[in-house]
Design a protein around this motif. Sequence first.
Motif, short mmCIF file in Angstrom:
data_model
loop_
_atom_site.label_atom_id
_atom_site.label_comp_id
_atom_site.label_asym_id
_atom_site.label_seq_id
_atom_site.Cartn_x
_atom_site.Cartn_y
_atom_site.Cartn_z
N VAL A 106 0.85 -1.56 0.46
CA VAL A 106 -0.18 -0.10 -0.10
C VAL A 106 0.35 1.03 -0.41
O VAL A 106 0.46 2.17 -0.54
CB VAL A 106 -1.22 0.02 1.57
N TYR A 237 1.67 4.50 8.92
CA TYR A 237 0.84 4.82 8.63
C TYR A 237 0.61 6.63 8.81
O TYR A 237 0.47 7.65 7.40
CB TYR A 237 -1.03 4.44 8.09
N ARG A 272 -2.27 7.26 -0.93
CA ARG A 272 -2.06 5.32 -1.26
C ARG A 272 -2.77 4.73 -2.35
O ARG A 272 -4.13 5.36 -2.01
CB ARG A 272 -1.79 4.84 -0.52
N SER A 274 -4.96 1.80 -2.26
CA SER A 274 -5.32 0.81 -1.80
C SER A 274 -6.87 -0.19 -1.76
O SER A 274 -6.20 -0.96 -1.84
CB SER A 274 -5.84 1.36 0.26
N LEU A 278 -5.85 -3.59 -2.71
CA LEU A 278 -6.53 -4.93 -2.17
C LEU A 278 -6.79 -6.02 -2.55
O LEU A 278 -6.27 -7.15 -2.28
CB LEU A 278 -8.04 -3.78 -1.62
N VAL A 295 -3.42 -3.59 4.57
CA VAL A 295 -4.02 -2.89 3.69
C VAL A 295 -5.27 -2.10 3.67
O VAL A 295 -5.56 -0.61 3.58
CB VAL A 295 -4.11 -3.31 2.03
N GLN A 298 -5.13 0.48 6.28
CA GLN A 298 -4.27 2.07 5.62
C GLN A 298 -5.23 3.08 4.60
O GLN A 298 -5.36 4.18 5.11
CB GLN A 298 -3.14 1.69 5.03
N THR A 299 -6.59 2.24 4.30
CA THR A 299 -7.42 2.73 3.79
C THR A 299 -8.44 3.28 4.93
O THR A 299 -8.25 4.97 4.71
CB THR A 299 -8.39 2.25 3.02
#
Length: 320
Positions: A106, A237, A272, A274, A278, A295, A298-299
């Motif tokens: 990611v 992150y 990013r 993501s 994914l 991932v 991070q989203t």
Amino acid sequence: MRVLIHWWERHQALLYLLAIAGGAALGLMSPPAVPVMQELIEPSLMLLLFSTFMAVPLAEAGKGFRDLRFLGTVLGVNFAVMPLAAWGLSRFVMDDQGLLLGVLLVLLTPCIDYVIVFTGLAGGAQARLLAATPLLMLVQILLLPLYLWLFAGSQALAAIQIAPFIRAFILLIIIPLAAAALVQLLGRKTRAGQAIGETMGAAMVPLMMGTLAAVVGSQIPTVATQLASLARVVPLYLIFAVIAVLVGSGAGKAAGLDAGATRAVMFSATTRNSLVVLPMALALPATFALAPMAVVTQTLVELVIMVVMIRLVPRLARET
């Protein structure tokens, strides 16, 4: 109607946070709603990007492709500087192959879709960033295998599939962009085209709210099952985002870019890919079980960061 549109444009940051909170609550409290929200992600993103592209004079985007200073800055930041940050941060999860690969997947892939929307909301040069999208997509496809091999080893590289990149580019960029170009052409000649353009422009905030709610609501139950493990990646992150904002701001100023272009570089460095990576993470073998959840985490972190950046970035890169 105009009063309502003006109101939600003035309060969009708060509305986006409410959408994130509402989506999370729905995802946690109503399991049957989760697969429905999952299915809504791509259509809502396509509509959101169509609305965004409708607000961008596509002739201007074509000119942006010839802006070599901006393109060079965006590419340099995303593929020379930020990979170093991704490598350094990923060392903190080297003991878990799933987390390691998820973090690298990611953080090594700059966003190609809703970054354009957020850039526009912060007064950034979204037309120039749109012009850079094909290059961002192509370069990350070429460099991701190299960086994964260098940072995670040959075993991680062997587990990766590139097909989701191609699919996402077609669905989220090519189709909405072609539709927007067609409607803009019709808008010069017909009232129907003008009406579609005005409607999509007015719908930007509700579309963003729906997209945020769908993304968060569909992913939050997965994250909730592994909170203890995934808590390790949240500070990584956040640190990445701080580095990206500072690097993007510094690079824009060093390159002599105007405020709008500098804001675009800051968003591109931070946001990013993501939603694109994914499916790649989900296709990994059981050895990398935590990669998809890394991932998704991070989203969720990034969406909150983006809402904050809508307010923060214009103050860091002021118009002169």
